[in-house]
Design a protein around this motif. Structure first.
Motif, PDB file in Angstrom:
ATOM      1  N   VAL A   1       5.566   8.966   7.529  1.00 21.30           N
ATOM      2  CA  VAL A   1       4.436   7.929   7.995  1.00 21.30           C
ATOM      3  C   VAL A   1       4.663   6.727   8.419  1.00 21.30           C
ATOM      4  CG1 VAL A   1       2.039   7.367   7.130  1.00 21.30           C
ATOM      5  CG2 VAL A   1       2.626   9.706   6.838  1.00 21.30           C
ATOM      6  N   ALA A   2       5.406   6.094   7.510  1.00 24.34           N
ATOM      7  CA  ALA A   2       5.797   4.518   7.846  1.00 24.34           C
ATOM      8  C   ALA A   2       6.502   4.690   9.182  1.00 24.34           C
ATOM      9  CB  ALA A   2       6.744   4.062   6.710  1.00 24.34           C
ATOM     10  N   LEU A   3       7.521   5.537   9.221  1.00 24.30           N
ATOM     11  CA  LEU A   3       8.357   5.465  10.594  1.00 24.30           C
ATOM     12  C   LEU A   3       7.505   5.791  11.786  1.00 24.30           C
ATOM     13  CD1 LEU A   3      11.323   5.302  11.706  1.00 24.30           C
ATOM     14  CD2 LEU A   3      11.464   7.826  11.319  1.00 24.30           C
TER      15      LEU A   3
ATOM     16  N   VAL B   1       8.852  12.072  -0.883  1.00 26.84           N
ATOM     17  CA  VAL B   1       9.443  10.946  -0.319  1.00 26.84           C
ATOM     18  C   VAL B   1       9.455  11.098   1.219  1.00 26.84           C
ATOM     19  CG1 VAL B   1      11.684   9.882  -0.315  1.00 26.84           C
ATOM     20  CG2 VAL B   1      10.682  10.513  -2.479  1.00 26.84           C
ATOM     21  N   ALA B   2       9.770  12.144   1.614  1.00 27.62           N
ATOM     22  CA  ALA B   2       9.761  12.312   3.019  1.00 27.62           C
ATOM     23  C   ALA B   2       8.471  12.261   3.930  1.00 27.62           C
ATOM     24  CB  ALA B   2      10.478  13.895   3.467  1.00 27.62           C
TER      25      ALA B   2
ATOM     26  N   GLY C   1       0.729  -1.247  -0.018  1.00 23.82           N
ATOM     27  CA  GLY C   1       0.028   0.173  -0.163  1.00 23.82           C
ATOM     28  C   GLY C   1       0.915   1.195  -0.060  1.00 23.82           C
ATOM     29  N   THR C   2       1.960   1.072   0.698  1.00 23.27           N
ATOM     30  CA  THR C   2       2.805   2.542   0.944  1.00 23.27           C
ATOM     31  C   THR C   2       3.443   2.506  -0.482  1.00 23.27           C
ATOM     32  OG1 THR C   2       3.249   2.092   3.022  1.00 23.27           O
ATOM     33  CG2 THR C   2       4.808   3.493   2.084  1.00 23.27           C
ATOM     34  N   ALA C   3       4.173   1.529  -1.096  1.00 21.62           N
ATOM     35  CA  ALA C   3       4.520   1.438  -2.406  1.00 21.62           C
ATOM     36  C   ALA C   3       3.685   2.015  -3.462  1.00 21.62           C
ATOM     37  CB  ALA C   3       5.349   0.239  -2.930  1.00 21.62           C
ATOM     38  N   MET C   4       2.428   1.682  -3.386  1.00 20.76           N
ATOM     39  CA  MET C   4       1.199   2.052  -4.356  1.00 20.76           C
ATOM     40  C   MET C   4       1.284   3.690  -4.351  1.00 20.76           C
ATOM     41  SD  MET C   4      -2.512   1.066  -5.058  1.00 20.76           S
ATOM     42  CE  MET C   4      -3.056   1.323  -3.260  1.00 20.76           C
ATOM     43  N   ILE C   5       1.085   4.239  -3.069  1.00 27.02           N
ATOM     44  CA  ILE C   5       0.946   5.514  -2.849  1.00 27.02           C
ATOM     45  C   ILE C   5       2.258   6.489  -3.298  1.00 27.02           C
ATOM     46  CG2 ILE C   5       0.692   7.465  -1.181  1.00 27.02           C
ATOM     47  CD1 ILE C   5      -0.977   5.355   0.496  1.00 27.02           C
TER      48      ILE C   5
END
Length: 94
Positions: free
Chosen positions: A57-59, A51-52, A12-16
């Protein structure tokens, strides 16, 4: 099951991330002189911010889960501190 959730979250993160990258590249090609001589620098800043923010958000999600485990259960404003931890990590990453 945990690995399935983890892989689904990464996908999902890669898609965004790919969507924001493709959008900014498409927009850059369509309006190459939108801001005059500063156009390249502005779009470079936009891509860096994309990118940041995605990495932040993942971090922040990882830090939120660890904060949830580390905060004492009898803490008075525990839920507010969990949210603060998430938002502060997100802001620090940007």
């Amino acid at each position: 099951m945990k690995w399935l959730y983890f892989i689904s979250g990464l996908l999902g993160t890669a898609m965004i991330a790919i969507g924001t990258l493709l959008f900014s590249l498409k927009r850059r090609k369509r309006s190459e002189h939108e801001f005059g001589a500063a156009t390249a620098g502005i779009y470079r800043c936009v891509e860096a911010f994309n990118v940041a923010s995605l990495a932040g958000v993942a971090l922040a999600s990882i830090v939120y889960l660890h904060g949830n485990r580390l905060l004492p259960l009898e803490m008075s404003d525990r839920s507010a501190w969990e949210i603060r931890i998430f938002l502060l990590t997100c802001a620090a990453s940007v």
